[in-house]
Structure formats: C-alpha cells, structure tokens
Write a protein that holds these residues in place. Structure first.
Motif, PDB file in Angstrom:
ATOM      1  N   ARG A 189       0.827  -1.196   0.000  1.00  0.00           N
ATOM      2  CA  ARG A 189       0.000   0.000   0.000  1.00  0.00           C
ATOM      3  C   ARG A 189       0.870   1.258   0.000  1.00  0.00           C
ATOM      4  O   ARG A 189       0.641   2.190  -0.769  1.00  0.00           O
ATOM      5  N   ARG A 227       2.754   1.760  -3.269  1.00  0.00           N
ATOM      6  CA  ARG A 227       1.860   2.276  -4.306  1.00  0.00           C
ATOM      7  C   ARG A 227       1.677   3.790  -4.142  1.00  0.00           C
ATOM      8  O   ARG A 227       1.679   4.544  -5.106  1.00  0.00           O
ATOM      9  N   LEU A 228       1.532   4.208  -2.872  1.00  0.00           N
ATOM     10  CA  LEU A 228       1.344   5.644  -2.615  1.00  0.00           C
ATOM     11  C   LEU A 228       2.580   6.438  -3.017  1.00  0.00           C
ATOM     12  O   LEU A 228       2.479   7.507  -3.613  1.00  0.00           O
ATOM     13  N   HIS A 245       4.621   5.670  -5.270  1.00  0.00           N
ATOM     14  CA  HIS A 245       4.603   5.692  -6.730  1.00  0.00           C
ATOM     15  C   HIS A 245       3.655   6.783  -7.231  1.00  0.00           C
ATOM     16  O   HIS A 245       3.960   7.501  -8.176  1.00  0.00           O
ATOM     17  N   ARG A 246       2.496   6.876  -6.567  1.00  0.00           N
ATOM     18  CA  ARG A 246       1.525   7.893  -6.969  1.00  0.00           C
ATOM     19  C   ARG A 246       2.082   9.288  -6.805  1.00  0.00           C
ATOM     20  O   ARG A 246       1.857  10.167  -7.634  1.00  0.00           O
ATOM     21  N   THR A 257       4.504   9.904  -9.784  1.00  0.00           N
ATOM     22  CA  THR A 257       3.877  10.162 -11.082  1.00  0.00           C
ATOM     23  C   THR A 257       3.119  11.490 -11.072  1.00  0.00           C
ATOM     24  O   THR A 257       3.158  12.225 -12.054  1.00  0.00           O
ATOM     25  N   ASN A 270       3.962  14.595 -13.581  1.00  0.00           N
ATOM     26  CA  ASN A 270       2.914  15.242 -14.369  1.00  0.00           C
ATOM     27  C   ASN A 270       2.923  16.756 -14.166  1.00  0.00           C
ATOM     28  O   ASN A 270       2.961  17.532 -15.120  1.00  0.00           O
ATOM     29  N   LEU A 326       4.014  19.908 -16.779  1.00  0.00           N
ATOM     30  CA  LEU A 326       3.121  21.024 -17.108  1.00  0.00           C
ATOM     31  C   LEU A 326       3.775  22.367 -16.794  1.00  0.00           C
ATOM     32  O   LEU A 326       3.644  23.330 -17.547  1.00  0.00           O
ATOM     33  N   LYS A 333      -4.959  23.085 -16.310  1.00  0.00           N
ATOM     34  CA  LYS A 333      -4.409  21.747 -16.082  1.00  0.00           C
ATOM     35  C   LYS A 333      -3.481  21.729 -14.870  1.00  0.00           C
ATOM     36  O   LYS A 333      -3.454  20.757 -14.118  1.00  0.00           O
ATOM     37  N   VAL A 345      -5.384  21.321 -11.691  1.00  0.00           N
ATOM     38  CA  VAL A 345      -5.786  19.928 -11.461  1.00  0.00           C
ATOM     39  C   VAL A 345      -4.581  19.106 -11.004  1.00  0.00           C
ATOM     40  O   VAL A 345      -4.663  18.319 -10.060  1.00  0.00           O
ATOM     41  N   ALA A 346      -3.438  19.318 -11.666  1.00  0.00           N
ATOM     42  CA  ALA A 346      -2.237  18.551 -11.341  1.00  0.00           C
ATOM     43  C   ALA A 346      -1.784  18.828  -9.913  1.00  0.00           C
ATOM     44  O   ALA A 346      -1.353  17.923  -9.195  1.00  0.00           O
ATOM     45  N   MET A 398      -3.974  16.951  -7.535  1.00  0.00           N
ATOM     46  CA  MET A 398      -3.633  15.529  -7.521  1.00  0.00           C
ATOM     47  C   MET A 398      -2.360  15.280  -6.716  1.00  0.00           C
ATOM     48  O   MET A 398      -2.269  14.314  -5.964  1.00  0.00           O
ATOM     49  N   GLU A 442      -2.989  15.842  -2.938  1.00  0.00           N
ATOM     50  CA  GLU A 442      -3.773  14.732  -2.382  1.00  0.00           C
ATOM     51  C   GLU A 442      -2.892  13.516  -2.138  1.00  0.00           C
ATOM     52  O   GLU A 442      -2.949  12.901  -1.076  1.00  0.00           O
ATOM     53  N   ARG A 461      -2.011  12.020   1.612  1.00  0.00           N
ATOM     54  CA  ARG A 461      -2.421  10.639   1.871  1.00  0.00           C
ATOM     55  C   ARG A 461      -1.212   9.794   2.275  1.00  0.00           C
ATOM     56  O   ARG A 461      -1.272   9.008   3.226  1.00  0.00           O
ATOM     57  N   VAL A 513      -0.532   7.769   5.858  1.00  0.00           N
ATOM     58  CA  VAL A 513      -0.269   6.337   5.986  1.00  0.00           C
ATOM     59  C   VAL A 513       1.094   6.088   6.650  1.00  0.00           C
ATOM     60  O   VAL A 513       1.248   5.162   7.433  1.00  0.00           O
TER      61      VAL A 513
END
Lengths: 392, 167
Positions: free
Chosen positions: B24, B27-28, B30-31, B34, B38, B42, B121, B124-125, B128, B131, B135, B139
């Motif tokens: 878990r 994965r976070l 990694h998020r 990415t 992103n 931009l 954009k 939004v980026a 993301m 967040e 998160r 954790v």
C-alpha cells in the motif's frame, strides 16, 4: 495536442437496463470518447446480454438492494469478481474510470483487482446517509489507489471530504447542448404555462408544493396551465385535487428526447420544485440549454447549478407561498425572463460534452503519466511471481 | 502442538498484513512520483509558453524582461528554489493577463489560449499531487509502518509552497 488513441475501461456499478443518471452519464461519455477515436469498453451489471450497446460488457445479473435510501441494482460476489478480473486482463487498458467506487459494487471490485492508472468519479451527495460510507475502513486502502478523484458537484465533493477524508476536483455531468439549442417553440405548450418533467408521484420531485402554490398563482394569472411530462398515473393524481384546479393540468406522459427539448423551449417557466435527493440536477442544465426560464427550489444542487440564482430563479424549498410569488413575478415580466434565460443559455454551453468530456480526458491523461497501463494487482504479488503465475 | 500451529497461523496473518501495508505504501509513493512528474511537465511547458509570450507583441518591453527572467528562473531553479521561482512566474503571468485582454493577432490569441489551458491543467495537477502527498504522509504515520520501518529509505514526500497559491 498530440492525438494518441487510448484504450479506456469504464465501470458502471448500476444495472445497465435500469434508467438512471449515472448510467446515462457513462453511456454518453463512452459514445463521445468512441467518436474521438478511442477504444472504450464499459463493464456493467445487466439482466440479459441482448440490447446492450456493442461497447458494454455484462458482468452478470444485478441484485436489487435497498441501499442509500433507494433501491439500487448492484452486483458483487466471487463470480462477479472473477468476471471483473478477466475483463481487466483481456482489456489491456491504458486507464480505468470507475464510477461510484466507494459503494459495494463491481467498481469497488475493479479498484481492488487493478493496478495502474485509475480515475474515480463520485456522484452521490448526502450528509445524512452515513450507511453509504459505513465500510470506510475497508474502502480507504482501495480508494487510495485512484490517481485522481472527480466529484460531479460541490455537494458530492463535500460528501467525499466528510466521509472519506479526501479531496476531489469538480467536473459536472454533461449534456448534448446542441440538441437542446436546436429546439423549436411548440404553440401547444407556450404561453402562460409552467412545465414539469419527472416522476410526478414521487414526493421528492415536489409537485405537491406546486399544487399548494397554484390557487395563489391562479388569482393573478387565471389562464395559467401546468404541463406535466413523465411516467405516472394522472387519474389517481387528479382525484386528490379540488375540482377547480383539475382543468389546469395537462399530462403528456413520457415524451421523447426531441419533444423534451421542444417542451423546455416552449413553456413559460420550467419549474423544478424538488425537495431534495438531487446530486446534480442535469435536467436544469438541459432546460437552460433549451433556453427555458427556470424556477427551482434552492436545494444545494440546484443552487450551485443555477449560480446562486444568476441563471434562473430560486425559491425557498418546500415554501409554496414563495414559489407562487416568484412564479407570478416571472410570468408578468417577459423581458426579465428573456434576459435571464439568455444568460442561462450561454452558461449551459459549459455543460456540453465537448467541454466536459475534454476535461475528463485531461484527467485521464494526467493519470496516465508514466504510461504503465492497467494490470491485475494479483500479477504483481511476490508469491504469484515466484510461482510463475504472472502474465508478464 | 496446537499452540504451535495457532502461533504459526497468527504469525502468517501478521506477515501478510505487513506485506499488505508495504504494498500500500509503495503504491502511494509511486503515486506521489507520477503526480509530481505530471505537474513538473506542465510547469516546464508553462515556462516555455511564457518565453514565447515574452517574445511576442503581447507584452511591452518591461513586462517581457520580467517574464523572461521569471521563466528562466523557473526552468533552471534547483529543487530548493523551485517554489519561489514558480510563484514568481505565476505573478508575472498574472500581471500580463490582466493587461492584455484585447489582442487581435490570432497567433497571440492562440498563445494566451494555450496559457489558459495550461493554467487549468496545472490547477488539477496540483490538486492531484497535494492529495497523494497528504495521503502518503497519513499512511506513513501508522504505527506498524513506523515500527517495522516499512517506508524503507524512501524520503518523506512534501508539497511545495507554490501549490497553495491561488492561480
């Protein structure tokens, strides 16, 4: 903008054969993306494989469950789970778009099973119905996998923040604005009329508030007519009314999409007296696109859709006297009606699929950065790799 | 014998749970990577557009100078100075947009449109990225994750100051 065609998988939690807001949103979005040249597959529960559009894959027969204050047609369980997994494995998707992934459904199962770029859209907005999120501790690690969250309204975003402690960006539901802009005025429905579309027998649609307001409106505007389109039994409905009110009502039954647009363009006022239970209010966006003068209750969804009253008129929800006052003022002032509905018509273009779907696709693109594609989470587990069960 | 089996059973459950937590967290992380990649991409594009605008007729010489400077700073800033440089560029672009409402040249209109699109954009980026960072931080605070050092040597993810700016 570089034109690269993607493989997009969309999961619909609700039965495809029951009409509903989420289902039609997904259908429209899928068709728009396909028209753009992308490959789209929608996984949805469905009672039969017949009559499904070619882009929909059935995940099995949905079960009716009383959930979140309504009967939802959902699907889960081990059989559904294995279908979801094989759909993901066969699909070879670049991105997955899961709708309403926080409720026990195939969306949640897909989020559990998949690894890679994922986007979730949250439709529900309710502060009271805690039960919808009672499973939070189990859902949290799953929802965490989403690269981006979309809420369809500020209300849905707030719900998400309260229950799952996570923020989302707001992208509204879409409409085909052109279809409504091309509508023509039908003389049968124009004049001093108030139009209403929906299941009029449901209390939350608020028709009873309009009936309560009617005597007051009649005193000032004696030739007022109420036109009602939507499924239901008019006879038993009329029987409950006082005789002198009955002849003010006309029931049209369920009307076609093109009639709906003409209806909205023709009526003097489009009225939405809903008492609650709306998360978005797509019908108001459609009415605005058709150029209607809108009068709606000030429930949160309508208030935010009408820009706090800038693009339509709001009345205090469940307050018949206020409804009557606002309706009379509107009907007696055609100039103002025209001015506001003209503004509303321009504003409605921001709900057009051309705008909304592009915004959703932008989110897909951001989620896809890195470009690994969607795989099954189980393929990546150490023991499966050791046993050589991986697909790679 | 039974006790031994029971202990083994609980131990394997616990091991599974730890592996679940580690997956878990991984994965976070990694998020976060990415979503930053992103956003970074931009921002680089925004700096490039800013330089284009500075070269065009939209901005007067003084604004051009300011913009070019801010854009180069944003492009070449080290991680530590990045936040300030991006804030500077946002400010410079903000002043420019305010003063250039009525340009007729189609090429310039296109540039401004691209800038508007990029700004949307980037918003939004940023959402993301913020967040995923918050998160992950949440954790990482979990007891077992700290106790068993499941985060390994991965650095604690952070948000940048400029992300709080209202564009």
């Amino acid at each position: 903008m570089p034109l690269s065609k993607k493989r997009i998988g969309i999961v619909c939690p609700y039965g495809w054969d029951t009409p509903g807001g989420v289902k039609s949103h997904i259908g429209d979005l899928a068709e728009y993306l396909i028209a753009q040249g992308h490959t789209v597959s929608v996984l949805a529960p469905s009672s039969s494989d017949e009559n499904l559009p070619s882009y929909v894959t059935s995940a099995g027969r949905p079960i009716s469950i009383a959930y979140n204050g309504a009967v939802a047609r959902l699907l889960f369980g081990p059989v559904a789970f294995s279908r979801v997994k094989s759909w993901i494995a066969d699909g070879n998707f670049d991105v997955l778009h899961l709708h309403e992934p926080a409720i026990p459904s195939i969306s949640l199962l897909a989020c559990w099973a998949a690894e890679g770029p994922m986007v979730g859209t949250f439709h529900a907005a309710s502060a009271r119905k805690k039960i919808a999120f009672a499973i939070t501790p189990f859902v949290e690690p799953v929802i965490e996998k989403l690269n981006a969250r979309i809420a369809v309204s500020e209300a849905a975003r707030e719900t998400l923040r309260i229950h799952l402690d996570t923020d989302a960006m707001v992208v509204p539901n879409g409409i085909y604005a052109d279809r409504f802009a091309d509508a023509s005025v039908d003389s049968r429905w124009s004049g001093n009329t108030m139009g209403f579309i929906g299941r009029f027998e449901e209390y939350r649609k608020g028709l009873s508030v309009l009936i309560e307001a009617l005597p007051q409106i009649l005193r000032r505007i004696p030739d007022i007519r109420i036109l009602i389109a939507g499924p239901g039994d008019p006879e038993s409905f009329l029987a409950k009314l006082e005789p002198h009110l009955r002849n003010r009502f006309t029931f049209l039954g369920t009307i076609s999409e093109s009639d709906k647009a003409n209806f909205m363009a023709s009526v003097g006022i489009y009225v939405a007296p809903n008492t609650g239970g709306e998360s978005f209010g797509i019908i108001l966006a459609e009415a605005l696109a058709a150029g209607a003068s809108v009068l709606a209750s000030d429930i949160p969804a309508f208030d935010s859709l009408l820009g706090g009253g800038a693009y339509g008129t709001l009345f205090a929800s469940e307050n018949a006297a206020d409804l009557a006052d606002k309706a009379i003022a509107l009907l007696e002032d055609p100039e103002r009606r025209r001015a506001v509905s003209h503004k509303g018509h321009d504003y409605a273009q921001s709900f057009d699929w051309d705008v909304v779907a592009e915004r959703i696709y932008d989110v897909y693109e951001m989620a896809m950065v890195g470009g690994r594609g969607v795989t099954l989470a189980s393929d990546n587990r150490a023991w499966n790799r050791l046993l050589g069960r991986s697909n790679e | 014998m039974n006790n031994f089996l029971l202990a083994f059973f609980f131990l394997s459950i616990f091991a599974w749970y730890l592996s679940f937590l580690a997956t878990r967290l991984n994965r976070l992380h990694h998020r976060v990577e990415t979503s930053w990649a992103n956003l970074d991409g931009l921002l680089q594009r925004r700096a490039a557009v800013a330089i284009e605008i500075a070269r065009s007729e939209i901005s007067d010489p003084a604004a051009s100078l300011l913009l070019t400077f801010a854009a180069h700073q944003a492009r070449e800033a080290t991680v530590r100075d990045r936040s300030q440089a991006e804030t500077g560029l946002t400010g410079a672009l903000g002043i420019l947009i305010e003063n250039s409402a009525d340009t007729q040249n189609p090429l310039e209109q296109e540039l401004l449109l691209e800038l508007k699109d990029l700004t949307a954009k980037i918003k939004v980026a940023i959402a993301m990225h913020v967040e995923s960072v918050t998160r992950t931080q949440m954790v990482r605070k979990k007891l077992f994750i700290r106790l068993f050092r499941l985060a390994g040597s991965a650095p604690e993810p952070v948000t940048y100051e400029f992300e709080g700016d209202v564009f």
